[in-house]
Design an enzyme around this catalytic site. Structure first.
Site: not given
Ligand code: GLY
Length: 390
Positions: A115, A173
């Site tokens: 992230d 993601d």
């Molecule tokens: N990246 C985590 C979510 O979308 O909850």
């Protein structure tokens, strides 16, 4: 015949009345960004009261919930401040955007997860874009090198999570984190981003362009399993996952490092995802938290906001004019719905956030039907994109 004419005239009158009463996009933008300036000033005051390490996360049971720097969302608050400054030109907001962005520099040189892309692109990425400050570019380059350390050439992906029962989990993601590599990385790091997108295209999608949330890889790169951890079921279409997929592949189309054959594959993928979403989204554009959830289940404003921004990114690149128009129309509808009282807070409400009704992680009972920083961030981004300001 006369009856048909009367019906037609009534329909025309209704359409004219609707066109007359619909708020113009400039008026909507001003209304939302004026509110955002006020709300984010309040949010900052509330988060500052929680201590120097706090970042806003959500607002539940009348209480501001915060996170620390390491939480994947720490870049969205400064990112929204940058968008608000871009629109309003308010110097106080610029000062706060710079301050909260600089707090994220502590992520450099310490162990982080995938992230880092979200965190740095949404904060320092805008600092660099809007101010050209060389320190911002330096952090972004270092961040890209740090993220690249999570790439395994045998698997062809950046590893997502370091926790859990999986061998090498990669979640959809993670497509969003590639912008850090593609935009600010060395040529070698850019190739890692392209390879990750290729591998994900190969393994994450079903024939109908919906995506699993998580693919777990064996050390040799073979697939051990596929799951949808944050969705209704493994074979369901978790709404935010579909939003990340759309935005992720559309984002790649604006990256100079992507060569033509890859660009064409990624464009076809983004178009397929967009067509699938356009068929499935409800009239007002805001999906249920999972496309397979029962009618009447909770909506997810965050997925609607991310999709709106993603549709607009794709509309800039697809050669299919009909699809581009459908994407723009849907994005505008989503923005209008989110800017309505059903979702948008009034000044002073919900601790300073903008949007109600997002779903973080329903299966684990976390952040269900609450405001979330990333819903606000992509909502503001979608408005700027609709205005041609991004
Ligand atoms: N990246 C985590 C979510 O979308 O909850």
């Amino acid at each position: 015949m006369r009856k048909r004419l009367t019906t037609l005239m009534l329909a025309l009158l209704a359409l004219t009345a609707c066109a007359q009463t619909q708020e113009s996009l400039p008026d909507l933008s001003k209304r939302v960004f004026d509110l955002a300036r006020e709300q984010y000033t309040l949010l900052e005051k509330n988060v500052t009261a929680k201590g120097p390490g706090a970042f806003p996360r959500s607002f539940e049971a009348d209480t501001l919930r915060t996170s620390d720097l390491d939480w994947w969302c720490s870049g969205f608050f400064p990112g929204s401040l940058w968008y608000i400054w871009q629109y309003t030109g308010d110097e106080k907001i610029l000062q706060r955007a710079s301050f909260h962005t600089n707090r994220l520099s502590a992520l450099i040189g310490r162990h982080t997860d995938h992230d880092l892309g979200f965190q740095l692109t949404c904060s320092f990425g805008h600092a660099w874009r809007l101010t050209g400050r060389s320190e911002a570019a330096d952090i972004l380059r270092k961040g890209a090198a740090q993220l690249a350390q999570r790439f395994d050439p045998q698997i062809g992906c950046i590893r997502s999570w370091d926790f859990g029962k999986w061998n090498y989990p990669v979640i959809i993601d993670n497509m969003m984190n590639l912008e850090l590599l593609l935009r600010y990385g060395t040529p070698e790091e850019q190739q890692m981003g392209i390879r990750h997108a290729e591998t994900t295209l190969e393994n994450h999608f079903r024939d109908d362009y919906t995506s699993w949330h998580l693919v777990d890889y064996a050390p040799d790169g073979s697939v051990r399993g596929k799951q949808t951890v944050q969705g209704l079921a493994d074979d369901s279409a978790w709404a935010r996952g579909q939003a990340w997929a759309l935005y992720g592949y559309a984002m790649l189309l604006g990256q100079d490092a992507v060569d033509t054959p890859h660009w064409e594959r990624f464009c076809a993928q983004a178009e397929g995802i967009a067509r699938m979403l356009l068929e499935r989204l409800p009239e007002d554009g805001i999906p249920l938290w999972d496309f397979n959830a029962e009618p009447g289940a909770l909506r997810d404003a965050s997925a609607g906001a991310i999709m709106a921004a993603g549709f607009l990114r794709l509309a800039d690149y697809t050669a299919d004019e009909g699809l581009a128009q459908a994407c723009r129309d849907m994005a505008e509808r989503q923005v209008r719905t989110l800017a309505s009282p059903a979702y948008l807070a009034e000044a002073g409400e919900i601790g300073g956030f903008l949007l109600r009704h997002s779903v973080g992680n329903l299966p684990s009972g976390s952040e269900v039907d609450v405001p979330l920083t990333y819903a606000d961030y992509y909502f503001l981004e979608a408005i700027l994109r609709l205005n041609g300001q991004l």
